[in-house]
Write an enzyme that holds these catalytic residues in place. Sequence first.
Site, short mmCIF file in Angstrom:
data_model
loop_
_atom_site.label_atom_id
_atom_site.label_comp_id
_atom_site.label_asym_id
_atom_site.label_seq_id
_atom_site.Cartn_x
_atom_site.Cartn_y
_atom_site.Cartn_z
N GLU A 207 -4.28 -8.47 -1.13
CA GLU A 207 -5.19 -8.49 0.00
C GLU A 207 -7.08 -8.17 -0.59
O GLU A 207 -7.37 -6.96 -0.91
CB GLU A 207 -4.23 -7.42 0.83
CG GLU A 207 -4.92 -7.26 2.14
CD GLU A 207 -3.71 -6.53 2.87
OE1 GLU A 207 -2.87 -6.36 2.36
OE2 GLU A 207 -4.98 -5.41 3.08
N GLU B 257 1.07 -1.15 0.39
CA GLU B 257 0.24 -0.05 0.11
C GLU B 257 0.65 0.81 -0.26
O GLU B 257 0.97 1.92 1.06
CB GLU B 257 -1.38 -0.07 1.05
CG GLU B 257 -1.61 -1.18 1.19
CD GLU B 257 -2.98 -0.97 2.08
OE1 GLU B 257 -3.04 -0.43 2.75
OE2 GLU B 257 -4.19 -2.01 2.12
#
Length: 453
Positions: free
Chosen positions: A299, A193
């Site tokens: 994810e 991220e």
Amino acid sequence: MYESTISHHRMTQSIRKFEEKYTEKDVITISRAKKYQTIMGFGGAMTDATGINIVSLPKEAQDLLMQQYFGDNGIQYTIIRVPVGGSDFSTHPYTLDDTPNDSSFTNFKLAEEDYKYKIPLLKQAMNLSKTYPIKLMGAPWTAPPYMKDSKDYIGGGRLLDQYYPGYAEYLIKFLQAYKEEGLNFYIMSSQNEPVFGSAPGYDFNGMGFEPSSQAAFVGNHLGPSMEQNGLGNVKILIGDDQRPFMYRWVQIYLQNENASKYASGVGIHFYLDEEAPPEILTRIHELPGFENKFILYTEACQGSAGKFRGVRLGSWKFGTGYLSNIIDDLNNWSVGWVDWNMALDLEGGPNWAKNFVDSPIIVNASAKEFYKNPMYYALAHVSKFIVPGSVRIDMTNDSDFVKATAFETPNNQTVVVLLNTRDRETSISIKDEEKGYIANLKMEPESMITLVK
């Protein structure tokens, strides 16, 4: 036919016969005239929280839980994502070298959590996975704080320019340390991220990169260093963030010749998928220069935001939400789908930042038992049957209510996965264009079905 329903079925098996004609007006037609991506696999993450929860159970229950995910009688996961050091799903923030200014990595070492939870459970998973080898994927949440402009573990900080070579060395040391334990990684993410990690409100382990700066890190440091250290076979993953950001991210990457050379694929997270259509994945696949690279969902979890935050035991909506997303992604070139924590406690942790979420398996340590949520069965409908090496085949779908995807497996089975998105019974006919088979089905409300021929 394998069927899961809100009322009672959980992967209930039955044998159905093909028919000679359609009985329903909505028809799904599958064809092998056109083929698409080859599947890498499906799986989940071996976080600290996952390990803590699994080992909190009696040994017999631990083994049963691991069988549920990796055994031939389970759903046969084939990818495990492993955080490099700590994540928010740890009991405290940490990296693998927290000594300030230790640029020579004199004090680098795997954590107690690696030795106590991750490594033993990874080896057990590999021993259970007899049919298909497990692929390990590493993902760092942050560099050691001294390498960042914020000097902190949490997001809102970026890697300082002078530490680009050092951070590459840090990730290589992680791969080498696991290799010494007999565990070789198939994929290494360049950063978990990196877009979200730039945000000041990202209040757990994180680090920001712009696409151009991460491309420079991969192209000039991580890629060449991995090659020089005999790790050139490990595939480097870029992005590893939300779908709305990734088209631009990949575009910028592909403009950097070195980064494009070393990057094997892009990772996608599912949390902002409602803000961008799944067709963006197809647009990424069609970018010039992306031809030999892959798209992988890395994810996902339910219960991460809003009024449904945290654990919702038995939530059927969480399960159908998973399968709906998986089907959309597979139909737009994703080579697999990797869930987040494989096991959490009743609160949705442990998580040092109190970022509690849900999981396909919830552990109740005091009762010495665990519960399989509907998300587990949603994953089962794909991971058990769309095995590594399966190839997506062409499909036309006339239904406004039934989502579907179709694959041909390496052992020449045809697999069709179906989701009834309506809250009432729906009928569908399925035709195999080449073989002439016709299946007529009545699907219970919000039901999940896998057909195997």
